[in-house]
Design an enzyme around this catalytic site. Structure first.
Site, PDB file in Angstrom:
ATOM      1  N   LYS A 148       8.238   0.217   4.671  1.00 28.12           N
ATOM      2  CA  LYS A 148       9.273   0.269   5.731  1.00 28.12           C
ATOM      3  C   LYS A 148       8.675   0.181   7.137  1.00 28.12           C
ATOM      4  O   LYS A 148       8.142  -0.854   7.502  1.00 28.12           O
ATOM      5  CB  LYS A 148      10.129   1.526   5.567  1.00 28.12           C
ATOM      6  CG  LYS A 148      11.061   1.450   4.341  1.00 28.12           C
ATOM      7  CD  LYS A 148      12.192   2.446   4.465  1.00 28.12           C
ATOM      8  CE  LYS A 148      13.076   2.498   3.230  1.00 28.12           C
ATOM      9  NZ  LYS A 148      14.274   1.692   3.349  1.00 28.12           N
TER      10      LYS A 148
ATOM     11  N   ASP B 247       5.540   9.999  -1.876  1.00 25.77           N
ATOM     12  CA  ASP B 247       6.146   8.732  -1.490  1.00 25.77           C
ATOM     13  C   ASP B 247       6.690   8.881  -0.069  1.00 25.77           C
ATOM     14  O   ASP B 247       7.788   9.392   0.141  1.00 25.77           O
ATOM     15  CB  ASP B 247       7.258   8.372  -2.482  1.00 25.77           C
ATOM     16  CG  ASP B 247       7.929   7.042  -2.132  1.00 25.77           C
ATOM     17  OD1 ASP B 247       7.818   6.607  -0.965  1.00 25.77           O
ATOM     18  OD2 ASP B 247       8.573   6.461  -3.017  1.00 25.77           O
TER      19      ASP B 247
ATOM     20  N   THR C  79      -1.418 -11.747  -6.370  1.00 23.48           N
ATOM     21  CA  THR C  79      -1.864 -12.930  -5.619  1.00 23.48           C
ATOM     22  C   THR C  79      -2.152 -12.588  -4.165  1.00 23.48           C
ATOM     23  O   THR C  79      -3.234 -12.891  -3.653  1.00 23.48           O
ATOM     24  CB  THR C  79      -0.806 -14.038  -5.683  1.00 23.48           C
ATOM     25  OG1 THR C  79      -0.633 -14.430  -7.033  1.00 23.48           O
ATOM     26  CG2 THR C  79      -1.239 -15.254  -4.866  1.00 23.48           C
TER      27      THR C  79
ATOM     28  N   PHE D 297      14.484   8.601  -5.021  1.00 22.31           N
ATOM     29  CA  PHE D 297      14.512   7.138  -4.924  1.00 22.31           C
ATOM     30  C   PHE D 297      13.100   6.639  -4.653  1.00 22.31           C
ATOM     31  O   PHE D 297      12.485   7.023  -3.658  1.00 22.31           O
ATOM     32  CB  PHE D 297      15.448   6.652  -3.815  1.00 22.31           C
ATOM     33  CG  PHE D 297      15.556   5.157  -3.797  1.00 22.31           C
ATOM     34  CD1 PHE D 297      16.563   4.521  -4.513  1.00 22.31           C
ATOM     35  CD2 PHE D 297      14.631   4.376  -3.128  1.00 22.31           C
ATOM     36  CE1 PHE D 297      16.650   3.130  -4.543  1.00 22.31           C
ATOM     37  CE2 PHE D 297      14.700   2.990  -3.158  1.00 22.31           C
ATOM     38  CZ  PHE D 297      15.717   2.372  -3.858  1.00 22.31           C
TER      39      PHE D 297
END
Lengths: 455, 455
Positions: free
Chosen positions: A312, A281, A336, A172
């Site tokens: 997280k 990750d 941005t 994931f």
């Protein structure tokens, strides 16, 4: 507990929300004013021990006094009301804030960082850094050709090359298009969305208990590594070269799947052999939740990974990267906001608390107690539980099937403990870094009771 | 102005940052404590009139007292220190906050909203809503097959179908993989990243001045619409059906390209004819910057668009959607945070200020003055300027070439005005909603002086 969850007040609020948004994932409503530490208070004044902590994203629990102080500090107010375009106009205190926060806990050898809004964005832009570095290497220092520049604007090669990334079964990494192509957990995450055929290798599936199955698990890791090699060769040979390999140090959403340090060391060697970059990750495993700031610290890799992604519990998304991965032109990785300084302030404060209160030690100690407690319970309820495992607060146990797992989760919730599912039939726990022995005792007692009732 | 920009103090801070991150896009450092309203103060105590406003994302300027009050309000503190997983556990005041903020300005007919972290994420998940709705329609109410569910996990059809979205030349929608496939501005945004061949149609290129070129511009729009039709037919015929069309009401990054209300009405009809959904990306045009809350309000579309995407001045990313676009299963569109309540609080306060101070009227009035002033200047400097245009504070003028444009921007900056480039040789202005007549006068005077010096 005053009601079952969701109680009548949560249900009334959910009816109101239903007029404005999709509701299928909403579980109940929380009174964040009343919630404190490891305990959340819901709309019906039920008090729950929170062992899922906002999908593993709340490092210090609810209303931590240090975070409150940081958000009330007048000198931080400017960061709350003037969100900058960080990639263009950082604040005068930004170098110092980055040093005191993200760079203070940078993984060894990763001297650069990039802040982004969330874990999916962090994955997406990390992939872009991989693709750019891979193409830079291929060009050997030459600038991109006019044809490359122009074709990229209309999504065509050679400017948009058919590069690929290798991911793992049950991985994931997020739900935006690039991250989603690397995600292989549940059909709800994936169905109906166009994708590209990128290589997927098996993540090792351990046989539990680990002691007693050492040889079989070693063979399983060798099989998966061999598959990584053959997938890379296959995709390279068909003109869709594998620029990078992306992997979670422990698979979270996929069901708390662990692999050995040796597996990761060998995987890094495979990456080097094939000229692919290694991306870790650590969105769910990072920020101290395993008892280490970064779980890959425990792998003792011979050289640093090329990129480490976080989000997280780090409060901000982003990634660390080596000098080789650093973009050489402006605006290649950009948006941005490029993250949010107000979150980095929270991170800086959180890191201070981790250090001052020696929370990594707390995590290791209490985590061991949790896993030991669940191991004892699986000995007493062998028809319901197996495979108790964990690193620090990153803990799980398998339940006999998904229906029973869901029943156990509901019973736990109605008994005052919020936990969550993972994978097909895993029950996962993600307590805060300030979760203590007595919280573990409370959980283990309630868990025992729920298992007993479900015998 | 005390120094040129970046001055020595900015340069020293940038040297420090250079040890931690890629720097090519960093322009100078800002003292956000000292900045106020329409004026930013940089590290060297230069005071600049900000007409770019953090890439068009700062609605009320620096340190607006209402936003400061909101961030100091003790009842909002819980939203600053306890970031929830909004898709699972919203706060007890969340229905009321959504009603007072996002839903209070929902475009007509779009009864649902979804908050997300940024504009790119909002685009990504809006696309997913389009793909799901398209496949639901194709399935005619049947649930997805087992084969669809399983194949989706490994990125293969039928679960990962070869659906496409149509975008426009010079479009900008973001820099994550899906949004980037719809983006066609500059090679720096696109080069080296794998992509899928999705259909791209020409966005109308007007001949200026509009008066005197009506017939030619009408023909240009008809040509582009015809191209939309033929691209949809082409991609549908080759088994890669076009599920949706995504377009900016005014192209921002691509160079402030306008099209007529009639063009958008006809585009909606084309979408209906081919069963494709219409998605309007109002990330840059929304939130009052054109004098309308949503610029598509001025199109008088016969029926609402299917999705309207927002971010930037709305402080939070997200999108509005019709009931037809609403996901029917949980966790189809989801991530850990699903936006950030602290930003929605800022939005609620901002909307109150817009209403109380009648800022939309201010935007229209001062915007007209800005465009009229630039039109006068292009009359006096015809070898340098052309095509002055704008809607409210969304203003631009073309400069003779990109090199001269960049020179003008540098001179403006060193004379105390921050503006920005767009497209190939466009100079774009994105002042705040509180930009007033006297600010326009100051800008026009300085612009006049810079143009005079560059004759």
């Amino acid at each position: 507990m005053k009601t079952t969850v969701p109680g009548p007040k949560s249900q009334e609020l959910m009816r109101q929300l239903d007029g404005m948004q999709a509701m299928e994932s909403i579980q109940f409503c929380i009174d964040y004013d009343k919630s404190q530490g490891n305990y959340l208070v819901d709309a019906d004044e039920n008090i729950l021990l929170d062992m899922y902590t906002q999908i593993a994203s709340l490092p210090l629990g609810y209303n931590h006094p240090s975070l409150i102080r940081a958000m009330q500090d007048p000198s931080n107010l400017k960061h709350l009301v003037n969100r900058p375009a960080l990639g263009n106009y950082p604040s005068v205190d930004w170098p110092q804030r980055l040093e005191a926060s993200l760079m203070a806990v940078a993984p060894r050898g990763l001297n650069n960082c990039m802040t982004l809004g969330c874990g999916a964005c962090a994955n997406e832009h990390a992939y872009k850094a991989v693709f750019m570095a891979y193409r830079r290497k291929q060009r050997g220092g030459e600038p991109p050709s006019q044809e490359e520049r122009e074709s990229s604007l209309v999504n065509q090669p050679p400017g948009s090359p058919p590069l690929t990334l290798l991911s793992f079964s049950n991985a994931f990494h997020g739900r935006t298009m690039g991250a989603l192509m690397m995600t292989h957990t549940k059909w709800m995450h994936k169905l109906d969305f166009p994708s590209i055929d990128w290589p997927i290798a098996d993540f090792p599936q351990y046989k539990h208990p680990l002691l007693g199955n050492t040889e079989q698990n070693r063979r399983e890791e060798a099989r998966c590594l061999q598959q990584v090699c053959s997938k890379i060769e296959e995709y390279n040979a068909r003109g869709t070269p594998v620029a990078g390999v992306v992997i979670e140090p422990i698979q979270g959403e996929g069901g708390d799947n662990h692999a050995s340090p040796d597996f990761f060391r060998q995987l890094q060697q495979v990456c080097k052999d094939y000229g692919a970059y290694l991306v870790l990750d650590e969105v769910q495993t990072g920020a101290g939740t395993t008892g280490h700031m970064w779980f890959h610290d425990t792998f003792h890799l011979p050289s640093p990974p090329d990129i480490v992604i976080f989000s997280k519990k780090m409060m901000t998304g982003g990634f660390y990267y080596t000098d080789e991965m650093r973009p050489t032109e402006g605006y290649r990785i950009f948006n941005t906001w490029m993250g949010d300084p107000s979150k980095v302030i929270l991170l800086e404060e959180m890191l201070r608390v981790i250090r001052d209160e020696e929370l990594l030690d707390n995590v290791s100690r209490v985590g061991k107690k949790l896993v030991q407690g669940m191991t004892d319970l699986q000995g007493r309820y062998p028809s319901q539980l197996s495979g108790a495992r964990g690193e620090g607060m990153f803990c799980a146990v398998d339940v006999v099937d998904s229906k029973h797992r869901d029943k156990i989760l509901t019973d736990l919730r109605n008994s005052g403990v919020l936990a969550a599912g993972g994978g097909i039939h895993t029950l996962r726990l993600r307590p805060t870094l300030i979760f203590q022995e007595h919280h573990a005792d409370i959980f283990l007692d309630i868990f025992d009771d729920v298992l007993h009732r479900n015998k």
